[in-house]
Write an enzyme that holds these catalytic residues in place. Structure first.
Site, PDB file in Angstrom:
ATOM      1  CD  GLU A 118     -10.291  55.594  79.190  1.00  0.00           C
ATOM      2  OE1 GLU A 118     -10.107  54.521  79.948  1.00  0.00           O
ATOM      3  OE2 GLU A 118     -11.278  56.392  79.420  1.00  0.00           O
TER       4      GLU A 118
ATOM      5  CG  HIS B 190      -8.429  57.200  81.691  1.00  0.00           C
ATOM      6  ND1 HIS B 190      -8.956  58.137  81.234  1.00  0.00           N
ATOM      7  CD2 HIS B 190      -9.135  56.896  83.028  1.00  0.00           C
ATOM      8  CE1 HIS B 190     -10.041  58.382  81.736  1.00  0.00           C
ATOM      9  NE2 HIS B 190     -10.259  57.509  82.677  1.00  0.00           N
TER      10      HIS B 190
ATOM     11  NE  ARG C  36      -5.824  57.108  88.981  1.00  0.00           N
ATOM     12  CZ  ARG C  36      -6.822  57.868  89.089  1.00  0.00           C
ATOM     13  NH1 ARG C  36      -7.445  58.499  88.232  1.00  0.00           N
ATOM     14  NH2 ARG C  36      -8.067  57.613  90.107  1.00  0.00           N
TER      15      ARG C  36
ATOM     16  CD  GLN D 217     -12.121  54.692  89.912  1.00  0.00           C
ATOM     17  OE1 GLN D 217     -12.649  53.711  90.805  1.00  0.00           O
ATOM     18  NE2 GLN D 217     -12.775  54.909  88.625  1.00  0.00           N
TER      19      GLN D 217
ATOM     20  CG  ASP E 284     -18.168  54.585  81.447  1.00  0.00           C
ATOM     21  OD1 ASP E 284     -17.463  54.207  80.975  1.00  0.00           O
ATOM     22  OD2 ASP E 284     -18.128  54.685  82.876  1.00  0.00           O
TER      23      ASP E 284
END
Length: 330
Positions: free
Chosen positions: A302, A203, A129, A124, A252
């Site tokens: 974002e 993000h 990150r 994901q 979302d």
């Protein structure tokens, strides 16, 4: 803006107990402290750039502007986890479930999604990150009234990344404090001998007074993909509202071909103005009751590349910039 991150941060529980675990932990802390001291000696700039141990002992860069503003950048994930105004007011948000032991990416602040946004062929949001970025350089303008502290971080391919994404690359991420403004510059270079494709995002989590008081302006008229009901088959629509609001349900949405300027009103009479170049889309997200412990305290806006893949040819590069600034609501 509110003066602090409400929920704070805490490391996760140890994977196993006993003296062996304690000895391992002490050894890790000792190594980390030594690495931080070396970074401070090599890259530290008195009064402007300082290397310290952050949460969980992770190496962290502290940027301090003469005006009183500050930013905190973790080398793990290349994540900006704090951006404070001269007043001491925190702008970003770190979730209460965030951990700082490298067992998973840091949940909050400004994490990277690269070279994949969302789910896909690899883990994901990609691997950027949850890897350690390296310090390439630091600087601080020597003009007395424009001494902008800056750190440049670099991430390149490794055996770990090549198993997921078989490409040679160099990602360069520069974080700067220009007065109270937070500036980011993200570049991706193809150092291999074949083209590659990627999607990406910053993000960014912003702290709000309460989610039902927050709203995003500047998106009216845009085509958007609503992923709240079915992420794999998002509903397509055109935004009719002057302001996107929150608090009643999961939000979302991916706004396509977004403008370079949008604003997030945080409910205190202030807004975060977001100015971007190179980023094509904007993702607006709040988890609502899927994160009961903290959804009321933050909204994600974002800067992203999600609707199409960016192709970079060998020897070429892609670049995107953002400028975040706290402004009064008009």
């Amino acid at each position: 803006m509110q003066a602090c991150i409400k929920s704070g941060c805490r490391p996760s529980a140890p994977a196993f107990g006993g003296r062996v675990r304690s000895d391992v932990r002490r050894a890790q802390v000792k190594v980390c402290a030594s690495a931080v001291a070396d970074m401070q000696k090599k890259y530290g700039i008195p009064g402007s750039v300082e290397f310290v141990e952050g949460q969980g002992g992770l190496p962290t860069v502290m940027l301090k502007h003469a005006c009183g503003a500050s930013a905190q950048v973790y080398l793990f994930g290349g994540a900006v986890c704090s951006w404070k105004q001269a007043s001491g007011d925190e702008v970003l948000y770190v979730r209460p479930d965030a951990v700082f032991d490298k067992s998973k990416p840091i949940s909050g602040g400004v994490p990277h999604c690269f070279p994949q946004f969302g789910p896909g062929a690899m883990q994901q949001h990609g691997f950027a990150r949850n890897l350690d970025w390296e310090v390439a350089s630091t600087s601080a303008d020597f003009q007395p009234d424009e001494r902008d502290p800056e750190v440049e971080l670099v991430l390149s391919e490794s055996d770990y990344t090549l198993k997921m994404w078989p490409h040679k690359f160099k990602a360069v991420y520069t974080v700067t404090l220009h007065g109270e403004q937070l500036r980011t510059d993200f570049r991706v270079m193809n150092t291999g001998d074949k083209p590659f494709e990627f999607t990406t995002a910053l993000h960014t989590y912003f702290e709000v007074l309460h989610v039902d008081k927050a709203k995003v302006t500047g998106l009216k008229g845009l085509t958007y993909l609503d992923k709240s009901k079915d992420p794999k088959n998002p509903a397509k629509g055109t935004e009719q509202r002057e302001a996107v609001t929150f608090g009643k349900d999961l939000v979302d949405s991916v706004y396509l071909a977004a403008p370079e300027h949008v604003e997030l009103e945080v409910g205190t009479g202030a807004a975060v103005a977001i100015d971007a170049t190179g980023w094509e889309d904007i993702v607006v997200w709040n988890p609502h009751l899927t994160m009961k412990a903290c959804y009321e305290n933050f909204v994600c806006v974002e800067n992203a590349i999600t609707n199409r893949s960016i192709t970079v040819q060998p020897g070429e590069s892609w670049r995107a910039t953002t400028n975040f600034q706290v402004v009064d609501v008009q």
